[in-house]
Write an enzyme that holds these catalytic residues in place. Structure first.
Site, PDB file in Angstrom:
ATOM      1  N   HIS A   1       0.842  -1.195   0.000  1.00  0.00           N
ATOM      2  CA  HIS A   1       0.000   0.000   0.000  1.00  0.00           C
ATOM      3  C   HIS A   1       0.880   1.250   0.000  1.00  0.00           C
ATOM      4  O   HIS A   1       2.051   1.181   0.348  1.00  0.00           O
ATOM      5  CB  HIS A   1      -0.810   0.083   1.302  1.00  0.00           C
ATOM      6  CG  HIS A   1      -1.644  -1.095   1.632  1.00  0.00           C
ATOM      7  ND1 HIS A   1      -2.988  -1.140   1.378  1.00  0.00           N
ATOM      8  CD2 HIS A   1      -1.329  -2.284   2.228  1.00  0.00           C
ATOM      9  CE1 HIS A   1      -3.481  -2.302   1.806  1.00  0.00           C
ATOM     10  NE2 HIS A   1      -2.491  -3.008   2.330  1.00  0.00           N
TER      11      HIS A   1
ATOM     12  N   GLU B   1       2.530  -0.781   4.538  1.00  0.00           N
ATOM     13  CA  GLU B   1       2.211   0.577   4.108  1.00  0.00           C
ATOM     14  C   GLU B   1       3.508   1.343   3.845  1.00  0.00           C
ATOM     15  O   GLU B   1       4.356   1.466   4.727  1.00  0.00           O
ATOM     16  CB  GLU B   1       1.425   1.313   5.208  1.00  0.00           C
ATOM     17  CG  GLU B   1       0.023   0.801   5.440  1.00  0.00           C
ATOM     18  CD  GLU B   1      -1.009   1.437   4.493  1.00  0.00           C
ATOM     19  OE1 GLU B   1      -0.624   2.277   3.651  1.00  0.00           O
ATOM     20  OE2 GLU B   1      -2.201   1.074   4.629  1.00  0.00           O
TER      21      GLU B   1
ATOM     22  N   HIS C   1      -2.440  -3.445  -3.443  1.00  0.00           N
ATOM     23  CA  HIS C   1      -3.812  -3.285  -2.955  1.00  0.00           C
ATOM     24  C   HIS C   1      -4.772  -3.125  -4.144  1.00  0.00           C
ATOM     25  O   HIS C   1      -5.877  -3.670  -4.150  1.00  0.00           O
ATOM     26  CB  HIS C   1      -3.874  -2.058  -2.034  1.00  0.00           C
ATOM     27  CG  HIS C   1      -5.050  -2.051  -1.120  1.00  0.00           C
ATOM     28  ND1 HIS C   1      -5.403  -0.952  -0.384  1.00  0.00           N
ATOM     29  CD2 HIS C   1      -5.965  -3.012  -0.817  1.00  0.00           C
ATOM     30  CE1 HIS C   1      -6.491  -1.233   0.328  1.00  0.00           C
ATOM     31  NE2 HIS C   1      -6.851  -2.474   0.077  1.00  0.00           N
TER      32      HIS C   1
ATOM     33  N   ASP D   1      -3.554   1.986  -4.906  1.00  0.00           N
ATOM     34  CA  ASP D   1      -2.207   2.015  -4.334  1.00  0.00           C
ATOM     35  C   ASP D   1      -1.523   0.655  -4.454  1.00  0.00           C
ATOM     36  O   ASP D   1      -2.212  -0.355  -4.549  1.00  0.00           O
ATOM     37  CB  ASP D   1      -2.260   2.471  -2.855  1.00  0.00           C
ATOM     38  CG  ASP D   1      -3.097   1.569  -1.960  1.00  0.00           C
ATOM     39  OD1 ASP D   1      -4.207   1.199  -2.345  1.00  0.00           O
ATOM     40  OD2 ASP D   1      -2.608   1.223  -0.872  1.00  0.00           O
TER      41      ASP D   1
HETATM   42 ZN   LIG Z   1      -4.055   0.362   0.395  1.00  0.00          ZN
END
Ligand SMILES: [Zn+2]
Length: 213
Positions: A5, A70, A112, A122
């Site tokens: 992400h 992330e 994602h 993303d």
């Molecule tokens: Zn995401």
């Protein structure tokens, strides 16, 4: 699986605060700052809330089947800046360890946007999937001509799931595929799309039986 992400927030500290605030009901196992600092928020054995609704192959509960990473990056808030070299190097170190610890094959490192094509975009067009693949940490297609192949059938063999049936669903999967493998490509499905996805589907067919957590 591993799902990558970007945070789409102004800075890494704000993203970590959001991911640790119960009221937002979002979390991830790891956040990687632009300078390469790796922050672990959730134990790898635990389920984090990073994937949400979507599917990959036979898996429809991705949060129960994946580690979420992330990457701190403001994305659309700042014109989609590139991912800095120290951040990419830290990601490569983290992925190498995860793949070893959990026996994760390279084709199971996905975006994602791959598992939620209508909702998520993303880590986006600036993310260097080819670099990861060159290091054995994801996959990248060879462009071998496949003139009679069916793009959507091959996309499903690779793992993509149509969010809805018919031409609309096919266009949504094409857009997700291009975001990752052909950023900037537009128009109807062409021979390059067909060749690329045919190669991926042939070498890395998704395990449609692998739905058990
Ligand atoms: Zn995401």
């Amino acid at each position: 699986m591993v799902i990558l992400h970007h945070t789409a927030m102004q800075d890494c500290a704000a993203a970590v605060a959001r991911l640790c605030a119960p009221e937002f009901e979002v979390s991830a196992h790891y956040v990687i700052a632009e300078n390469g600092e790796i922050i672990q928020l959730v134990d790898e054995a635990m389920r984090a809330w990073h994937a949400g609704a979507g599917a990959w192959g036979a898996i429809t509960d991705l949060n129960s089947h994946s580690i979420g990473i992330e990457l701190a990056n403001p994305g659309p808030l700042a014109g989609f800046p590139p991912f800095p070299a120290p951040q990419m190097a830290a990601l490569e170190d983290l992925l190498t360890g995860l793949m070893t610890r959990h026996n994760i094959p390279a084709q199971n490192i996905i975006a994602h946007s791959d598992m939620a094509p209508t909702r998520k975009f993303d880590p986006g067009a600036k993310f260097d999937w080819r670099r990861l693949a060159l290091g054995g940490l994801s996959v990248w297609p060879n462009t071998i001509s496949a003139p009679d192949s069916d793009f959507t059938a091959d996309a499903q063999r690779f793992g993509y799931c149509l969010p809805e049936s018919g031409a609309k669903g096919e266009a949504q999967v094409l857009a997700a595929f291009r975001l990752r493998f052909r950023p900037g490509a537009i128009g109807p499905t062409d021979a390059t799309d067909r060749a690329m996805i045919h190669d991926l589907a042939t070498r890395f067919p998704v395990d449609r039986a692998a739905s058990r957590p």
